[in-house]
Design a protein around this motif. Structure first.
Motif, PDB file in Angstrom:
ATOM      1  N   ILE A  28       0.904  18.898   4.056  1.00  0.00           N
ATOM      2  CA  ILE A  28      -0.302  18.120   4.332  1.00  0.00           C
ATOM      3  C   ILE A  28      -1.130  18.769   5.451  1.00  0.00           C
ATOM      4  O   ILE A  28      -2.348  18.672   5.488  1.00  0.00           O
ATOM      5  CB  ILE A  28       0.077  16.661   4.716  1.00  0.00           C
ATOM      6  N   ILE A  29      -0.433  19.493   6.356  1.00  0.00           N
ATOM      7  CA  ILE A  29      -1.133  20.139   7.478  1.00  0.00           C
ATOM      8  C   ILE A  29      -2.049  21.249   6.968  1.00  0.00           C
ATOM      9  O   ILE A  29      -3.156  21.443   7.476  1.00  0.00           O
ATOM     10  CB  ILE A  29      -0.108  20.719   8.482  1.00  0.00           C
ATOM     11  N   THR A  30      -1.598  21.982   5.961  1.00  0.00           N
ATOM     12  CA  THR A  30      -2.472  23.036   5.433  1.00  0.00           C
ATOM     13  C   THR A  30      -3.723  22.415   4.817  1.00  0.00           C
ATOM     14  O   THR A  30      -4.781  23.031   4.797  1.00  0.00           O
ATOM     15  CB  THR A  30      -1.755  23.918   4.390  1.00  0.00           C
ATOM     16  N   GLY A  31      -3.582  21.174   4.329  1.00  0.00           N
ATOM     17  CA  GLY A  31      -4.751  20.461   3.814  1.00  0.00           C
ATOM     18  C   GLY A  31      -5.749  20.165   4.932  1.00  0.00           C
ATOM     19  O   GLY A  31      -6.946  20.408   4.783  1.00  0.00           O
ATOM     20  N   ILE A  32      -5.236  19.667   6.064  1.00  0.00           N
ATOM     21  CA  ILE A  32      -6.132  19.389   7.204  1.00  0.00           C
ATOM     22  C   ILE A  32      -6.826  20.680   7.633  1.00  0.00           C
ATOM     23  O   ILE A  32      -8.030  20.699   7.913  1.00  0.00           O
ATOM     24  CB  ILE A  32      -5.334  18.817   8.404  1.00  0.00           C
ATOM     25  N   PHE A  33      -6.064  21.766   7.655  1.00  0.00           N
ATOM     26  CA  PHE A  33      -6.580  23.064   8.077  1.00  0.00           C
ATOM     27  C   PHE A  33      -7.747  23.488   7.181  1.00  0.00           C
ATOM     28  O   PHE A  33      -8.848  23.821   7.660  1.00  0.00           O
ATOM     29  CB  PHE A  33      -5.443  24.076   8.026  1.00  0.00           C
TER      30      PHE A  33
ATOM     31  N   ALA B 166      -0.204  17.382  -1.761  1.00  0.00           N
ATOM     32  CA  ALA B 166      -0.751  16.973  -0.466  1.00  0.00           C
ATOM     33  C   ALA B 166      -1.875  17.886   0.039  1.00  0.00           C
ATOM     34  O   ALA B 166      -2.890  17.379   0.528  1.00  0.00           O
ATOM     35  CB  ALA B 166       0.373  16.882   0.559  1.00  0.00           C
ATOM     36  N   PRO B 167      -1.755  19.222  -0.088  1.00  0.00           N
ATOM     37  CA  PRO B 167      -2.832  20.062   0.456  1.00  0.00           C
ATOM     38  C   PRO B 167      -4.139  19.905  -0.306  1.00  0.00           C
ATOM     39  O   PRO B 167      -5.188  20.310   0.181  1.00  0.00           O
ATOM     40  CB  PRO B 167      -2.301  21.492   0.292  1.00  0.00           C
ATOM     41  N   LEU B 168      -4.081  19.337  -1.526  1.00  0.00           N
ATOM     42  CA  LEU B 168      -5.285  19.278  -2.352  1.00  0.00           C
ATOM     43  C   LEU B 168      -6.036  17.954  -2.220  1.00  0.00           C
ATOM     44  O   LEU B 168      -7.183  17.852  -2.619  1.00  0.00           O
ATOM     45  CB  LEU B 168      -4.916  19.505  -3.823  1.00  0.00           C
ATOM     46  N   LEU B 169      -5.357  16.935  -1.671  1.00  0.00           N
ATOM     47  CA  LEU B 169      -5.938  15.584  -1.674  1.00  0.00           C
ATOM     48  C   LEU B 169      -7.326  15.547  -1.071  1.00  0.00           C
ATOM     49  O   LEU B 169      -8.222  14.884  -1.589  1.00  0.00           O
ATOM     50  CB  LEU B 169      -5.026  14.619  -0.899  1.00  0.00           C
ATOM     51  N   PHE B 170      -7.514  16.225   0.055  1.00  0.00           N
ATOM     52  CA  PHE B 170      -8.845  16.191   0.683  1.00  0.00           C
ATOM     53  C   PHE B 170      -9.417  17.593   0.846  1.00  0.00           C
ATOM     54  O   PHE B 170     -10.114  17.892   1.794  1.00  0.00           O
ATOM     55  CB  PHE B 170      -8.821  15.421   2.003  1.00  0.00           C
ATOM     56  N   THR B 171      -9.082  18.467  -0.102  1.00  0.00           N
ATOM     57  CA  THR B 171      -9.712  19.796  -0.131  1.00  0.00           C
ATOM     58  C   THR B 171     -10.349  20.026  -1.505  1.00  0.00           C
ATOM     59  O   THR B 171     -11.553  19.994  -1.643  1.00  0.00           O
ATOM     60  CB  THR B 171      -8.687  20.900   0.173  1.00  0.00           C
ATOM     61  N   ALA B 172      -9.480  20.163  -2.533  1.00  0.00           N
ATOM     62  CA  ALA B 172     -10.019  20.272  -3.890  1.00  0.00           C
ATOM     63  C   ALA B 172     -10.499  18.908  -4.367  1.00  0.00           C
ATOM     64  O   ALA B 172     -11.362  18.791  -5.228  1.00  0.00           O
ATOM     65  CB  ALA B 172      -8.946  20.804  -4.838  1.00  0.00           C
TER      66      ALA B 172
ATOM     67  N   ILE C 274      10.920  15.751   7.416  1.00  0.00           N
ATOM     68  CA  ILE C 274       9.872  15.267   8.320  1.00  0.00           C
ATOM     69  C   ILE C 274       8.489  15.542   7.734  1.00  0.00           C
ATOM     70  O   ILE C 274       7.579  14.728   7.832  1.00  0.00           O
ATOM     71  CB  ILE C 274      10.012  15.958   9.698  1.00  0.00           C
ATOM     72  N   GLY C 275       8.323  16.700   7.103  1.00  0.00           N
ATOM     73  CA  GLY C 275       7.004  17.082   6.617  1.00  0.00           C
ATOM     74  C   GLY C 275       6.703  16.624   5.207  1.00  0.00           C
ATOM     75  O   GLY C 275       5.576  16.741   4.749  1.00  0.00           O
ATOM     76  N   GLU C 276       7.697  16.130   4.497  1.00  0.00           N
ATOM     77  CA  GLU C 276       7.490  15.763   3.101  1.00  0.00           C
ATOM     78  C   GLU C 276       6.445  14.650   2.998  1.00  0.00           C
ATOM     79  O   GLU C 276       6.477  13.678   3.735  1.00  0.00           O
ATOM     80  CB  GLU C 276       8.817  15.314   2.474  1.00  0.00           C
ATOM     81  N   THR C 277       5.522  14.824   2.068  1.00  0.00           N
ATOM     82  CA  THR C 277       4.409  13.895   2.004  1.00  0.00           C
ATOM     83  C   THR C 277       4.417  13.010   0.761  1.00  0.00           C
ATOM     84  O   THR C 277       4.597  11.798   0.843  1.00  0.00           O
ATOM     85  CB  THR C 277       3.069  14.660   2.035  1.00  0.00           C
ATOM     86  N   MET C 278       4.214  13.623  -0.403  1.00  0.00           N
ATOM     87  CA  MET C 278       3.904  12.836  -1.594  1.00  0.00           C
ATOM     88  C   MET C 278       5.011  11.877  -1.980  1.00  0.00           C
ATOM     89  O   MET C 278       4.792  10.681  -2.179  1.00  0.00           O
ATOM     90  CB  MET C 278       3.583  13.758  -2.775  1.00  0.00           C
ATOM     91  N   ALA C 279       6.228  12.400  -2.109  1.00  0.00           N
ATOM     92  CA  ALA C 279       7.312  11.569  -2.622  1.00  0.00           C
ATOM     93  C   ALA C 279       7.519  10.359  -1.715  1.00  0.00           C
ATOM     94  O   ALA C 279       7.744   9.239  -2.192  1.00  0.00           O
ATOM     95  CB  ALA C 279       8.592  12.392  -2.732  1.00  0.00           C
ATOM     96  N   VAL C 280       7.388  10.583  -0.406  1.00  0.00           N
ATOM     97  CA  VAL C 280       7.566   9.479   0.536  1.00  0.00           C
ATOM     98  C   VAL C 280       6.405   8.496   0.440  1.00  0.00           C
ATOM     99  O   VAL C 280       6.601   7.282   0.356  1.00  0.00           O
ATOM    100  CB  VAL C 280       7.688  10.027   1.973  1.00  0.00           C
TER     101      VAL C 280
END
Lengths: 249, 273, 318
Positions: B113-118, B205-211, C239-245
């Motif tokens: 998700i952080i790469t998405g924010i980036f 997650a990286p695509l949610l607010f980028t693509a 800690i970093g896992e996003t979607m599944a959580v």
């Protein structure tokens, strides 16, 4: 005898290890010169100094002069790449490039140096290395399928293809069986017509069979250098005598 | 003695049970994806645009968009990652090398998700909104450390003697690296790269607010674009049963592509499966 | 020692050649694509969370109020949810992973091993959104009926199992995370166990040790470092896992006490609310949560790498 390479006060080593101590020696043109000595005596390092391959190892250093046709290859204006083209090398273990075809292995050098007629050079080199007949129908195959002896002759062809003046052989037969070894030796004798040859060997019979001149190294020093027959039959130094009669090493 | 044997038995049982237990979710996932997915997948599903609930429609644009975004990520990430990995393999004793190597290791653990924010902060904000390019940058950021590692490892497996052989022919070092080392290591690099591509193709997650997403076909690199993972997510959390069913269809397509790529690569790499 | 090409500058008297340019170009690309990328990541997160940092200061970490409409932003529920769900995932996943590792390394017949090893690694290849999809429609209902309700009935006197029992809960999220970290932890541990020299294992067995005793006395001390590193890597992943959580934890920003209740994690709140955050401060608060998440997972990863590197050096020296 006219000399091709003149080594003057050569010292070399790795970091704080001093491997070669003040070597001076002249290597005659169009002859086979053998370097013999027990393992760890610096004979490999010595030939690796003759084409500036030694210095590529991290921490390696070289001092002294190596004159190739009178010109020091360690001069600041000498180009190591050009030195390595003129002084070819065949290694202990056959090391063809596995990802290239047989043809491309031999063509690699000429292509780097911008040779036009690559096909002719490849054929010539393979013929000189006595491998042409065995591989001419499978030039596009991988060299991995060749036998150890064939691979080593491929490496010789690869070295010949850049038209070197000197060829260094670093124990070229140590990984080969006796039949393949005999072929390589035969080849070395043919090549000396046109090339200056330096061969490192731990096998004294081999030196006696093929070398015109022999240098005996011990613990990083050159103990004795002369015509092979002299060295073997009438050594001047006690240590040489001990070594060739098998008292150590 | 009896107690020791009993402890050993219990422990062995625990190990076998763990392995069996780990298989249950995997089999359940594969079974549900295949059984629910197959009933949805049709030519229409694979080739049509999404439609409102009750009107059918398909995931065609998401499939197209996934290829585009992953393609952009690969075009950015692979060359940079391979170059950096090549540097680590060929010049490992420099300070820079050690720093890059450690940082690349640590970057493999950056939450996706952080790469998405980036990518949001450097592309979306500065170049007029959500876009396929932003998605590609986010995924490339994820890819690079993995490509660096895989390239470095493959090139370090190439024996030193081959480099010497090339240098002894009078080849300069750059040619030695590019023509001898790289070509000898190419199989390992390609294998690792394809596995990395397969890994990022499923990232959401990286695509949610980028693509972001889009109800239409691809409209350009600087426009938002639909992708399979995001579409599956959107449909999964929607309130419509029909969309849930379609999410499973999308899941089957995505898992099918990723697992096929994985298995093909591993078979080609000669691993036993 | 002869593992590398030396750096160009060591060569005595070599003129500025294409080789030097080549090395310089690769060095620049390596520095850009890894070091600059890492620095830029950190800088962007810092810069864009600055409004929130200046507005809330240290309270951001301790405040439990998350009410964007009222302009209240506290990160504690998310930090708490992330830590609890990740640790619970370790509690569930680590013993199973070690059991699998031992089974695959020491117990399984060769044929089973050859099939099972890649199959378990296959789990790692399944995208998290698909694990989340399965979590919503298969795992969450199962947990509610067959796990949460019995736990509540029989152990509900414990605060962590108090009711009501939800399907979208911290427990479900931790189960999903456990499933996701099993392939990593078990495969690294399996390799570590296999790396223990045969002779040492046989030595213990020859003294009459059972397999269990041999593993405890010989293998565990030897493989401890690698296993610990693997657990840390698994923790970093959790800690970093996003979607599944996000898809199964219920997304409720409260300080839950019962594991059967919904919770929220740092990654999940970013995923859910980022595109809704139209106000600058709201967005900055979300990015600050991203910064915290980044720092925590980098810390865990650096520790994991340091541990595995040290272990490798030790093992390499033996």
């Amino acid at each position: 005898m006219e000399s091709k390479i003149e080594v003057v006060g050569l010292n070399a080593g790795f970091g704080s290890t001093h491997v070669l101590k003040n070597i001076s020696l002249s290597i005659p043109r169009n002859r086979v010169t053998a370097i013999i000595g027990p393992s760890g005596c610096g004979k490999s390092t010595f030939v690796r100094c003759l084409n500036r391959i030694h210095e590529l190892v991290p921490g390696a250093w070289v001092r002294g002069k190596v004159l190739l046709d009178g010109k020091n290859i360690y001069d600041s204006d000498a180009d190591p790449v050009e030195v390595r083209r003129r002084v070819g090398m065949v290694f202990q273990k056959p090391n063809p490039f596995p990802a290239m075809s047989i043809f491309d292995n031999v063509a690699y050098g000429p292509r780097i140096h911008g040779v036009k007629d690559v096909h002719r050079v490849v054929e010539e080199s393979l013929k000189k290395a006595a491998l042409w007949e065995e591989v001419k129908h499978r030039l596009s195959h991988s060299p991995v399928s060749l036998s150890g002896g064939q691979q080593q002759r491929l490496c010789i062809a690869r070295a010949l293809a850049v038209k070197p003046e000197v060829i260094l052989f670093d124990e070229p037969c140590s990984a080969l069986d006796p039949v393949a070894t005999a072929k390589i030796e035969e080849l070395v004798l043919e090549l000396k017509e046109n090339y200056t040859i330096v061969i490192v060997t731990h096998n004294m019979q081999q030196a006696a069979r093929i070398a015109d001149y022999t240098a005996f190294f011990l613990m990083g020093e050159l103990v004795e250098f002369g015509e092979t027959a002299e060295i073997f039959e009438n050594p001047r130094d006690k240590r040489t005598e001990d070594y060739i009669t098998g008292r150590f090493g | 003695m009896l107690r020791r044997k009993l402890a050993d038995r219990l422990f062995t049982f625990f190990c076998i049970a763990s392995a069996a237990l780990a298989l249950i979710p995997l089999l359940s996932m594969l079974y549900t994806i295949v059984s629910k997915g197959l009933s949805v997948i049709s030519l229409q599903f694979l080739t049509q645009l999404p439609a409102p609930p009750g009107e059918g429609g398909g995931f065609g644009n998401a499939i197209q968009g996934s290829f585009i975004v992953v393609g952009i990520a690969s075009a950015i990430g692979i060359p940079l990652g391979v170059a950096a990995g090549m540097y680590l393999a060929e010049f490992p004793n420099t300070k820079l090398s050690r720093a890059v190597s450690f940082t690349a290791d640590v970057l493999t653990g950056v939450p996706s998700i952080i790469t998405g924010i980036f990518a949001y902060a450097i592309i979306v904000v500065n170049f007029g909104g959500f876009s396929a390019l932003a998605g590609g940058v986010a995924l490339a950021t994820m890819m690079i450390p993995f490509i660096v590692r895989t390239t470095e490892e493959a090139m370090k497996l190439v024996p030193w003697e081959l480099r010497e052989a090339s240098l002894a022919l009078g080849a300069p070092r750059w040619r030695t690296t590019l023509q001898v080392v790289l070509s000898t290591a190419r199989f390992g690099i390609i294998t690792g790269t394809l596995l990395t591509v397969a890994r990022i193709a499923g990232e959401t997650a990286p695509l949610l607010f980028t693509a972001f997403s889009n109800r239409f076909w691809f409209e350009g690199v600087m426009q938002p674009v639909a992708t399979l993972p995001v579409m599956i997510y959107t449909y999964a959390i929607s309130p419509f049963d029909e969309w849930h069913a379609q999410a499973w269809g999308g899941a089957l397509v995505l898992v099918g592509m990723i697992l096929t790529l994985n298995i093909l690569v591993r078979v080609a790499a000669g691993r036993r499966w | 020692m002869r593992q590398s090409l030396p750096s160009g500058k060591r060569l005595r008297g070599e003129p500025a050649s294409p080789d030097i340019l080549f090395q310089a170009a690769l060095a620049v690309l390596a520095a850009l694509s890894v070091l600059a990328l890492a620095a830029l990541l950190l800088l962007v997160l810092l810069r864009d969370s600055l409004p929130a940092i200046t507005a809330f200061g240290f309270d951001f970490l301790l405040s439990t109020e998350w009410n964007p409409v009222a302009g209240e932003f506290g990160a504690l529920p998310f930090i708490y949810g992330t830590i609890v769900s990740s640790l619970l995932a370790l509690v569930i996943g680590v013993p199973l992973s070690l059991g699998i590792a031992v089974y695959l390394a020491e117990i399984a017949p060769a044929k089973v091993r050859a099939v099972l090893t890649p199959v378990i690694e296959l789990l790692a290849a399944i995208p998290s959104v698909i694990i989340g999809l399965w979590g919503i429609f298969v795992l969450a209902p199962f947990v509610r009926e067959h796990l949460a309700e019995p736990l509540m009935e029989h152990a509900g006197f414990l605060p962590i199992f108090s009711g009501p029992a939800y399907g979208y809960s911290v427990l479900t999220a931790s189960l999903v995370l456990a499933i996701m970290i099993i392939p990593i932890i078990s495969s690294i541990s399996r390799e570590a166990i296999l790396a223990v020299p045969r002779l040492q294992k046989e030595g213990a067995l020859a003294l009459g040790a059972t397999r269990f005793e041999m593993l405890m006395s010989v293998v565990l001390p030897y493989a401890r470092g690698a296993i610990f590193g693997a657990v840390m890597l698994g923790l970093g992943r959790a800690i970093g896992e996003t979607m599944a959580v996000t898809m199964v934890i219920g997304n409720s920003p409260k300080l839950f006490t019962s594991l059967l209740h919904p919770g929220y994690t740092m990654a999940a709140v970013i995923a859910n609310e980022f595109t809704e955050a139209t106000e600058d401060l709201y967005l900055a608060a979300l990015i600050e949560i991203g910064l915290i998440l980044f720092l925590i997972s980098m810390l865990v990863n650096v520790l994991a790498r340091l541990i595995t590197r040290r272990y490798r050096r030790v093992a390499g020296g033996v």
